[in-house]
Design an enzyme around this catalytic site. Structure first.
Site, PDB file in Angstrom:
ATOM      1  CD  GLU A 283     -16.393 -30.067  12.945  1.00 37.41           C
ATOM      2  OE1 GLU A 283     -15.982 -29.473  13.960  1.00 37.41           O
ATOM      3  OE2 GLU A 283     -17.585 -30.332  12.752  1.00 37.41           O
ATOM      4  N   GLY A 285      -8.340 -27.741  11.894  1.00 41.77           N
ATOM      5  CA  GLY A 285      -8.009 -26.349  11.580  1.00 41.77           C
ATOM      6  C   GLY A 285      -6.520 -26.130  11.735  1.00 41.77           C
ATOM      7  CB  CYS A 354      -0.935   1.474  26.009  1.00 40.18           C
ATOM      8  SG  CYS A 354      -0.263   2.622  24.817  1.00 40.18           S
TER       9      CYS A 354
HETATM   10  N1  PLP Z   1     -14.438 -27.810  15.139  1.00 39.01           N
HETATM   11  C1  PLP Z   1     -14.954 -27.075  16.146  1.00 39.01           C
HETATM   12  C2  PLP Z   1     -16.391 -27.234  16.486  1.00 39.01           C
HETATM   13  C3  PLP Z   1     -14.135 -26.192  16.862  1.00 39.01           C
HETATM   14  O1  PLP Z   1     -14.647 -25.456  17.854  1.00 39.01           O
HETATM   15  C4  PLP Z   1     -12.765 -26.075  16.491  1.00 39.01           C
HETATM   16  C5  PLP Z   1     -11.851 -25.175  17.217  1.00 39.01           C
HETATM   17  O2  PLP Z   1     -12.006 -24.779  18.305  1.00 39.01           O
HETATM   18  C6  PLP Z   1     -12.286 -26.832  15.432  1.00 39.01           C
HETATM   19  C7  PLP Z   1     -13.146 -27.694  14.780  1.00 39.01           C
HETATM   20  C8  PLP Z   1     -10.863 -26.744  14.972  1.00 39.01           C
HETATM   21  O3  PLP Z   1      -9.973 -27.093  15.954  1.00 39.01           O
HETATM   22  P1  PLP Z   1      -8.418 -27.212  15.617  1.00 39.01           P
HETATM   23  O4  PLP Z   1      -8.021 -25.946  14.970  1.00 39.01           O
HETATM   24  O5  PLP Z   1      -7.770 -27.408  16.926  1.00 39.01           O
HETATM   25  O6  PLP Z   1      -8.276 -28.379  14.725  1.00 39.01           O
END
Ligand code: PLP
Length: 430
Positions: A283, A285, A354
């Site tokens: 996963e 990101g 602010c």
């Molecule tokens: N998967 C889960 C369950 C997450 O909570 C997160 C980010 O917090 C990610 C994947 C993606 O993490 P990253 O952007 O560090 O790869």
């Protein structure tokens, strides 16, 4: 590697002059590079496919929370990515962006009954269950809909890691996942529930992690758990290893960075999961979108003080909250290429909000800047626009996607009508 570079005296995103975007779209504005997103996705997906070439390639579920811009999502969907979501809104947006339901996973500690019902009805691939209460609720919801939802348990391996305490998720002190010790009991319970089919396990220990050893410790624990659950007679076909791989926020280093860390990570996963016979999922990101985006802003005013020089820009913490929230570092590049002999000045770069916390950096040495000059906060593609807000009644920031010599506004700047027009006065004050 990224696709922002100086050309003919100005900073370009791929083949587009950022000054043109500033003139046509205004500032502040996020600008994303398709080529960088594509490159990072391919590098990651190919490295993961190489873990065990004899098996089907692992699933790569892009974590939408990093950047949920429709143009970014469609770019990734077209490359064959799946999508990791954490709310009904994200599931809906994934579907709208063209991710097939069977390429969507749904994570998160607090999924509500209606969110679970929406995801089950949509026929998504997998729900990552994080509590016993969620297990019961999911089964009830799915059974009511006449379905049995495929799911995994997100397990907390009690291994803390991450670039900042607020983005550490895998320690026992964090709210995420069922405890390691409870996994076996919950798996046995799930076997008797009518609405779920447990397929395996998931883990995600934090974000901005560059220490492969932290992942290795967590994944080794998970591999052990796969074995012990199977010994107890449970079906464990899937192992979702989460995201979290870090990126260099110092761009000079970023040019050479990327493949090495991804390759080390893939080699480690291969080592830890060797012979485990599971379908792997990931996963990522930040790794995919982090240095594929910049936030371009314009200098509004200078505020010279005897002891320091404030550089006040038109972006603020509502547009990019990472420095205020995580003490995060972003390089700042002037859009007009500075002359080699340009005078340097130490600036405190601040926004118009602010709050003293609306400070991007202090004492940053930059080429001398003047009102109206444009600068870019680099490596702002992840957790930038996706965390933006309207604090101080500021308009939600605009977003632009570049591809080669073209660009498109993929989220127009919010209008004042949209900002104010959705509020409702109570009848007694109308
Ligand atoms: N998967 C889960 C369950 C997450 O909570 C997160 C980010 O917090 C990610 C994947 C993606 O993490 P990253 O952007 O560090 O790869």
């Amino acid at each position: 590697m990224h696709h922002f570079a100086y050309r003919d005296g100005a900073l370009f995103a791929e083949d587009v002059d950022l000054r043109r975007i500033a003139a046509e779209v205004g500032t502040p504005v996020y600008v994303y590079s398709s080529a960088t997103i594509e490159r990072h996705y391919r590098l990651f997906a190919q490295a993961m496919a190489g873990i065990d070439p004899a098996r089907p390639a692992p699933h790569v579920f892009y974590a939408m929370k990093a950047n949920g811009n429709l143009g970014v999502l469609k770019t990734l969907a077209a490359l064959g990515a799946g999508c990791d979501t954490v709310s009904e809104g994200e599931v809906r947006k994934a579907l709208a962006a063209g991710f097939a339901p069977d390429k969507i996973v749904f994570s998160g500690v607090g999924k509500s009954e209606s969110e679970l019902a929406f995801a089950v009805e949509a026929g998504i691939y997998q729900i990552n269950i994080e509590t016993e209460g969620e297990l019961d609720l999911l089964s009830k919801v799915a059974a009511r809909l006449g379905k049995r939802q495929e799911a995994v348990f997100r397990v907390n391996p009690d291994i803390g890691a991450g670039g900042h305490a607020k983005i550490t998720t895998g320690s026992a002190a964090n709210k995420f996942g069922v405890s390691f010790e409870e996994a076996s009991r919950l798996y046995a319970r799930a076997a008797n529930l009518p609405g779920v089919r447990m397929m395996g396990l998931a883990v995600h220990i934090g974000s901005q992690i560059q220490d492969i050893a932290a992942f290795e410790a967590a994944y080794a624990k998970m591999a052990g758990l796969v074995g012990s659950l199977r010994d107890e007679g449970h079906r464990v076909d899937r192992l979702d290893l989460g995201g979290g791989l870090g990126i260099p926020y110092e761009m000079a280093k970023a040019v050479d960075h990327g493949p090495e860390l991804i390759e080390d990570y893939a080699a480690m996963v291969a080592r830890v999961t060797k012979g485990l016979d599971v379908e792997l999922g990931f996963e990522p990101g930040r790794l995919i979108v982090g240095n594929a985006g910049i936030l371009m802003t314009r200098v509004v005013h200078l505020n010279p003080r005897p002891s320091k020089q404030f550089l006040i820009v038109d972006a603020a913490m509502n547009d990019l909250v990472r420095p205020a929230m995580y003490e995060a570092y972003h390089e700042i590049w002037p859009v007009a290429e500075p002359a080699a002999e340009a005078r340097s000045i130490a600036y405190d770069v601040v926004g118009p909000i602010c709050e003293s916390g609306d400070t991007f950096t202090t004492g940053r040495v930059l080429p001398e800047l003047r009102p109206d000059d444009l600068v870019a906060f680099m490596t702002a593609g992840a957790y930038g626009a996706s965390m933006s807000s309207t604090y101080n009644q500021r308009l939600l920031v605009a977003e632009v996607l570049v591809k080669g010599a073209q660009y498109a506004v993929t989220r127009p700047r919010q209008s004042y009508e949209e900002l104010i027009g959705t509020d409702r006065a109570p009848p007694w004050l109308a």
